[in-house]
Design a protein around this motif. Structure first.
Motif, short mmCIF file in Angstrom:
data_model
loop_
_atom_site.label_atom_id
_atom_site.label_comp_id
_atom_site.label_asym_id
_atom_site.label_seq_id
_atom_site.Cartn_x
_atom_site.Cartn_y
_atom_site.Cartn_z
N PHE A 34 -1.90 -1.35 -4.17
CA PHE A 34 -3.23 0.39 -4.13
C PHE A 34 -2.19 1.13 -3.56
O PHE A 34 -1.02 1.12 -2.59
CB PHE A 34 -4.43 -0.90 -3.13
CG PHE A 34 -4.86 -1.83 -3.38
CD1 PHE A 34 -6.23 -1.97 -4.15
CD2 PHE A 34 -4.42 -2.99 -3.09
CE1 PHE A 34 -6.24 -2.70 -4.80
CE2 PHE A 34 -5.25 -3.72 -3.14
CZ PHE A 34 -6.42 -4.44 -3.85
N LEU A 69 0.78 -1.23 0.43
CA LEU A 69 -0.01 0.41 0.33
C LEU A 69 0.43 1.28 0.11
O LEU A 69 1.65 1.03 0.92
CB LEU A 69 -0.16 -0.27 1.10
CG LEU A 69 -1.92 -1.03 1.73
CD1 LEU A 69 -2.78 -0.32 2.72
CD2 LEU A 69 -2.67 -0.99 0.01
N HIS A 85 -12.75 3.13 0.26
CA HIS A 85 -11.32 2.64 -0.63
C HIS A 85 -10.53 1.93 0.28
O HIS A 85 -10.27 0.83 0.70
CB HIS A 85 -10.61 4.12 -1.19
CG HIS A 85 -9.60 3.37 -1.99
ND1 HIS A 85 -8.67 4.01 -2.21
CD2 HIS A 85 -8.92 2.14 -2.84
CE1 HIS A 85 -7.91 3.96 -2.77
NE2 HIS A 85 -8.11 1.99 -3.76
N VAL A 94 -9.80 -2.36 0.55
CA VAL A 94 -8.17 -2.92 0.50
C VAL A 94 -7.94 -3.09 1.66
O VAL A 94 -7.87 -4.99 1.10
CB VAL A 94 -7.09 -1.25 0.77
CG1 VAL A 94 -5.47 -2.09 0.87
CG2 VAL A 94 -6.80 -0.64 -0.66
N GLU A 134 -9.92 -6.42 0.30
CA GLU A 134 -8.95 -7.31 -0.28
C GLU A 134 -8.22 -8.06 0.44
O GLU A 134 -8.08 -9.90 -0.23
CB GLU A 134 -7.64 -6.72 -1.16
CG GLU A 134 -8.72 -7.23 -2.87
CD GLU A 134 -8.94 -7.71 -3.70
OE1 GLU A 134 -10.14 -7.22 -3.70
OE2 GLU A 134 -8.96 -8.86 -3.83
N VAL A 153 -3.51 4.92 -1.08
CA VAL A 153 -4.81 4.95 -0.62
C VAL A 153 -4.25 6.25 0.27
O VAL A 153 -3.04 7.05 0.13
CB VAL A 153 -4.85 3.84 0.65
CG1 VAL A 153 -5.54 2.61 0.12
CG2 VAL A 153 -3.81 3.71 1.02
#
Ligand code: GTP
Length: 266
Positions: free
Chosen positions: A161, A132, A171, A175, A178, A163
């Protein structure tokens, strides 16, 4: 990807026990691990966190219609990974966080990914990780491009991702969910691989109970009469994690109590 888990499945209904998933958040100091964790758990962005705290929180989630008992360990390593067994042996998946406005934190995230890759090699198990790039709201001060983040994730075969802990909750939630999917996939893979462990030249004592327990009624083990079947060890069991003793002096003691009301802290 989510289509695999897109429908409620047998055993995933409201009556069944939720799947237990442990996530560890790794990364250098200041990358935003606590901010992301608190955002996910409370939908709020709090700007001050005690860097010495290492807490594990638990939350009931629903991911693709499946109830999940999620535990999140917000780790607090110093500058480099240390005493890593506490999370390596505990987590089913990892979120490795860096800050897009800090090259140093990006380099730190690479050390964590290397650590996970090494651990996976040593234990011959998969350890799903998501990379991330946090603080996307600070993109004007970027020191790490999106392409660099994607390339690093690609090198380690993990999802990537960008973020922001202070922008939209959805959002951040996506994540974390996921990460749950990744962990679940790995858990399912391990449980499929789990039933049989064949070591040769020992008498077969447990044929009937194993057959029943693992639902392998249609299989026959008659050709394995000289083998013994044992259960593989279960995947890392969740264990209680010590909350750092510095909690009592925490700068964020009051906000923590307010913020995390309704969440179990253990
Ligand atoms: N602008 C911005 N600031 C953020 C964001 N996430 C975290 N911060 C700030 O960055 C600083 C560090 O955030 P933390 O969440 O404490 O970072 P950490 O990775 O937990 O750091 P340690 O607790 O030291 O391990 C804090 O001042 C946060 O307010 C973000 O998405 N955007």
């Amino acid at each position: 990807m989510s289509s695999v888990f897109g429908k409620p499945r047998a055993g995933g209904g409201p009556q069944s026990a939720p799947l237990e998933v442990n996530l560890a958040i790794l990364g250098r100091r200041g990358a935003g691990k606590s901010a992301l964790t608190v955002k996910f758990l409370t939908r709020r962005f709090i700007s001050e966190y005690d860097p010495n705290l290492e807490d594990t929180y638990s939350s009931e989630e629903t991911v693709d219609h499946q109830p999940i008992h999620l535990r999140v360990m917000d780790t607090a390593d110093l500058d480099t990974p240390r005493n890593c067994e506490r999370y390596l042996n505990w987590a089913h998946a990892f979120l490795v966080v860096y800050s897009v406005d800090s090259r140093q934190s990006f380099e730190g995230s690479s050390s964590y990914l290397e650590l996970l890759a090494l651990h996976a090699k040593e234990t011959q198990r998969g350890y799903p990780a998501l990379l991330l790039g946090n603080k996307l709201d600070m993109a004007q001060y970027r020191q790490v491009t999106q392409a660099e983040g994607a390339a690093l994730a690609g090198r380690f075969g993990c999802l990537f991702f960008e973020v922001s802990a202070c922008l939209d909750f959805e959002h951040v939630q996506r994540v974390f969910h996921e990460a749950v999917r990744e962990a679940r996939r790995e858990l399912e893979k391990n449980s499929l691989a789990r039933p049989l462990f064949i070591s040769e030249e020992r008498a077969l004592h447990h044929q009937a109970p194993l057959t029943a327990r693992h639902g392998l009624a249609s299989c026959t083990f008659s050709t394995l009469s000289t083998a013994s079947l044992k259960e593989m060890p279960t995947v890392a069991q969740a264990k209680l994690v010590t909350v750092k003793s510095s909690r009592a002096q925490s700068k964020r003691k009051a906000p923590t109590l307010t913020l995390l009301k309704g969440f179990k802290i253990f």
